[in-house]
Design an enzyme around this catalytic site. Structure first.
Site, PDB file in Angstrom:
ATOM      1  N   HIS A  52     -13.098  -2.993   3.649  1.00 53.42           N
ATOM      2  CA  HIS A  52     -11.673  -3.293   3.787  1.00 53.42           C
ATOM      3  C   HIS A  52     -11.091  -2.744   5.108  1.00 53.42           C
ATOM      4  O   HIS A  52     -10.554  -3.511   5.900  1.00 53.42           O
ATOM      5  CB  HIS A  52     -10.896  -2.724   2.577  1.00 53.42           C
ATOM      6  CG  HIS A  52      -9.433  -3.007   2.603  1.00 53.42           C
ATOM      7  ND1 HIS A  52      -8.710  -3.388   1.484  1.00 53.42           N
ATOM      8  CD2 HIS A  52      -8.525  -2.971   3.610  1.00 53.42           C
ATOM      9  CE1 HIS A  52      -7.443  -3.582   1.823  1.00 53.42           C
ATOM     10  NE2 HIS A  52      -7.305  -3.320   3.103  1.00 53.42           N
TER      11      HIS A  52
ATOM     12  N   HIS B 206      -2.815   2.501   8.303  1.00 50.51           N
ATOM     13  CA  HIS B 206      -3.931   1.743   7.733  1.00 50.51           C
ATOM     14  C   HIS B 206      -4.139   0.477   8.552  1.00 50.51           C
ATOM     15  O   HIS B 206      -3.170  -0.159   8.964  1.00 50.51           O
ATOM     16  CB  HIS B 206      -3.618   1.382   6.276  1.00 50.51           C
ATOM     17  CG  HIS B 206      -4.510   0.328   5.707  1.00 50.51           C
ATOM     18  ND1 HIS B 206      -5.874   0.496   5.588  1.00 50.51           N
ATOM     19  CD2 HIS B 206      -4.245  -0.915   5.208  1.00 50.51           C
ATOM     20  CE1 HIS B 206      -6.397  -0.599   5.050  1.00 50.51           C
ATOM     21  NE2 HIS B 206      -5.435  -1.473   4.820  1.00 50.51           N
TER      22      HIS B 206
ATOM     23  N   HIS C  80      -7.527  -2.658   9.859  1.00 49.82           N
ATOM     24  CA  HIS C  80      -8.812  -3.305   9.553  1.00 49.82           C
ATOM     25  C   HIS C  80      -9.678  -3.451  10.811  1.00 49.82           C
ATOM     26  O   HIS C  80      -9.971  -4.572  11.226  1.00 49.82           O
ATOM     27  CB  HIS C  80      -8.555  -4.700   8.959  1.00 49.82           C
ATOM     28  CG  HIS C  80      -7.661  -4.736   7.756  1.00 49.82           C
ATOM     29  ND1 HIS C  80      -7.010  -5.885   7.343  1.00 49.82           N
ATOM     30  CD2 HIS C  80      -7.324  -3.786   6.859  1.00 49.82           C
ATOM     31  CE1 HIS C  80      -6.303  -5.625   6.252  1.00 49.82           C
ATOM     32  NE2 HIS C  80      -6.459  -4.353   5.935  1.00 49.82           N
TER      33      HIS C  80
ATOM     34  N   GLU D 186       0.827  -1.227   0.000  1.00 45.09           N
ATOM     35  CA  GLU D 186       0.000   0.000   0.000  1.00 45.09           C
ATOM     36  C   GLU D 186       0.855   1.270   0.000  1.00 45.09           C
ATOM     37  O   GLU D 186       0.354   2.344   0.335  1.00 45.09           O
ATOM     38  CB  GLU D 186      -0.947   0.012   1.212  1.00 45.09           C
ATOM     39  CG  GLU D 186      -1.859  -1.187   1.348  1.00 45.09           C
ATOM     40  CD  GLU D 186      -2.922  -1.307   0.246  1.00 45.09           C
ATOM     41  OE1 GLU D 186      -2.907  -0.491  -0.692  1.00 45.09           O
ATOM     42  OE2 GLU D 186      -3.739  -2.238   0.336  1.00 45.09           O
TER      43      GLU D 186
ATOM     44  N   GLU E 134     -17.334  12.604  22.338  1.00 47.65           N
ATOM     45  CA  GLU E 134     -16.011  13.139  21.988  1.00 47.65           C
ATOM     46  C   GLU E 134     -15.719  13.162  20.489  1.00 47.65           C
ATOM     47  O   GLU E 134     -14.768  13.804  20.055  1.00 47.65           O
ATOM     48  CB  GLU E 134     -14.929  12.283  22.652  1.00 47.65           C
ATOM     49  CG  GLU E 134     -15.014  12.242  24.147  1.00 47.65           C
ATOM     50  CD  GLU E 134     -14.217  13.364  24.799  1.00 47.65           C
ATOM     51  OE1 GLU E 134     -12.992  13.264  24.811  1.00 47.65           O
ATOM     52  OE2 GLU E 134     -14.826  14.331  25.288  1.00 47.65           O
TER      53      GLU E 134
HETATM   54  P1  13P Z   1       0.796  -5.379   3.171  1.00 46.51           P
HETATM   55  O1  13P Z   1       1.127  -6.691   3.851  1.00 46.51           O
HETATM   56  O2  13P Z   1       1.368  -5.320   1.773  1.00 46.51           O
HETATM   57  O3  13P Z   1       1.174  -4.192   4.005  1.00 46.51           O
HETATM   58  O4  13P Z   1      -0.774  -5.327   2.968  1.00 46.51           O
HETATM   59  C1  13P Z   1      -1.651  -5.431   4.055  1.00 46.51           C
HETATM   60  C2  13P Z   1      -2.939  -4.738   3.813  1.00 46.51           C
HETATM   61  O5  13P Z   1      -3.618  -4.361   4.763  1.00 46.51           O
HETATM   62  C3  13P Z   1      -3.387  -4.495   2.430  1.00 46.51           C
HETATM   63  O6  13P Z   1      -4.399  -3.546   2.375  1.00 46.51           O
HETATM   64 ZN    ZN Z   2      -5.597  -3.484   4.251  1.00 44.45          ZN
END
Ligand code: 13P
Ligand code: ZN
Length: 278
Positions: free
Chosen positions: A217, A146, A148, A123, A176
């Site tokens: 995602h 980033h 999840h 990413e 908050e």
């Molecule tokens: P990477 O292992 O390449 O960082 O990817 C993980 C991920 O969350 C892809 O969106």
């Molecule tokens: Zn991801």
């Protein structure tokens, strides 16, 4: 006389390295980064790197596959692709890398890390393009993160993806929220991850908000340091958790727009233009 290498301090003791490892471990402990899920990039100044590394000693060069002309000469500590956040604290030199950008963003010079021959996160386009984008609106931005988180992800299955509606719902879930992310949450529809296209789209969304949801995602956050960026995602994810607990129940009370406005005034933040009906 000692050579430069012997004089260099151990980069594993650098405050930013310690903080990066702690943050990644904390994200894993929150359940936001299963397997290799998630990635972090932290921009560093040359003066933060040079006490620890010989900055003329490039281990290898790796093509990035995209342009990011404003980032030439910038240093980034970045998680490796395919690497597990849970392992970062045990083997930082394998799971993290320190790169310097050149050739209008097209080349990354590896200065430390990825010691098993690995490379930066898939990413990287979204990360570096988001850094470039955030720096145009906030020169102090240093972090793109980033992950999840389950409730934000779940919300993208059952809630409208309209950015105003999505933001308003989160603001209403915890008192908050409007204080922490007055700029709101931008939302991208499902797109193929790891591509330059999602990088361009994310960076564009980062111009107006520090949080960008990737539907079905995960989420991207940006901020001035690791703690702040973690806290931003943590707050949004808490709000999404409340939403997922109550969305299927009869709602009897909420935080009104008038109350949201009171909060914004009290804490001196400007809610995203047009998002409150007051
Ligand atoms: P990477 O292992 O390449 O960082 O990817 C993980 C991920 O969350 C892809 O969106
Ligand atoms: Zn991801």
């Amino acid at each position: 006389m000692e050579n430069q290498h012997n004089m260099a301090k151990d980069i594993l003791n650098a405050p930013y390295m310690v903080e990066m490892i702690r943050t990644a471990s904390n994200m894993y402990d929150h359940g936001w980064d299963e397997r290799n899920g998630g990635n972090i990039s932290l921009m560093l100044d040359e003066k933060e790197v040079s006490p620890y590394l010989d900055i003329s000693a490039v281990i290898r060069e790796v093509p990035t596959g995209f342009d990011a002309p404003t980032l030439d000469g910038r240093y980034f500590l970045v998680t490796g692709t395919g690497k597990y956040f849970k392992n970062i604290k045990y083997a930082p030199e394998i799971n993290l890398g320190l790169i310097r950008i050149k050739n209008s963003g097209r080349t990354a010079e590896l200065l430390w890390g990825y010691s098993d021959g690995g490379r930066f996160t898939s990413e990287l386009p979204a990360h570096l393009m988001s850094h470039a984008s955030r720096l145009t609106v906030d020169t102090k931005n240093r972090v793109v993160m980033h992950c999840h988180p389950a409730n934000l992800l779940a919300m993208t299955y059952v809630h409208s993806l309209d950015e105003r509606e999505f933001t308003r719902t989160l603001w209403q879930m915890c008192t908050e929220c409007i204080v922490v992310f007055a700029d709101g949450v931008n939302v991208l529809p499902w797109m193929l991850c790891g591509t330059n296209e999602i990088g361009v789209a994310t960076a564009e969304k980062m111009r107006t908000a520090r949080l960008v949801v990737w539907s079905q995602h995960g989420i991207y956050g940006a901020g001035n340091d690791l703690d702040e960026t973690f806290g931003l995602i943590e707050t949004a994810e808490k709000a999404a958790e409340i939403y997922m607990k109550i969305a299927h129940l009869q709602i009897k009370n909420t935080i009104t727009d008038k109350q949201l406005k009171l909060l914004a005034d009290r804490f001196g933040v400007s809610p995203r233009q047009g998002y409150l009906d007051v």
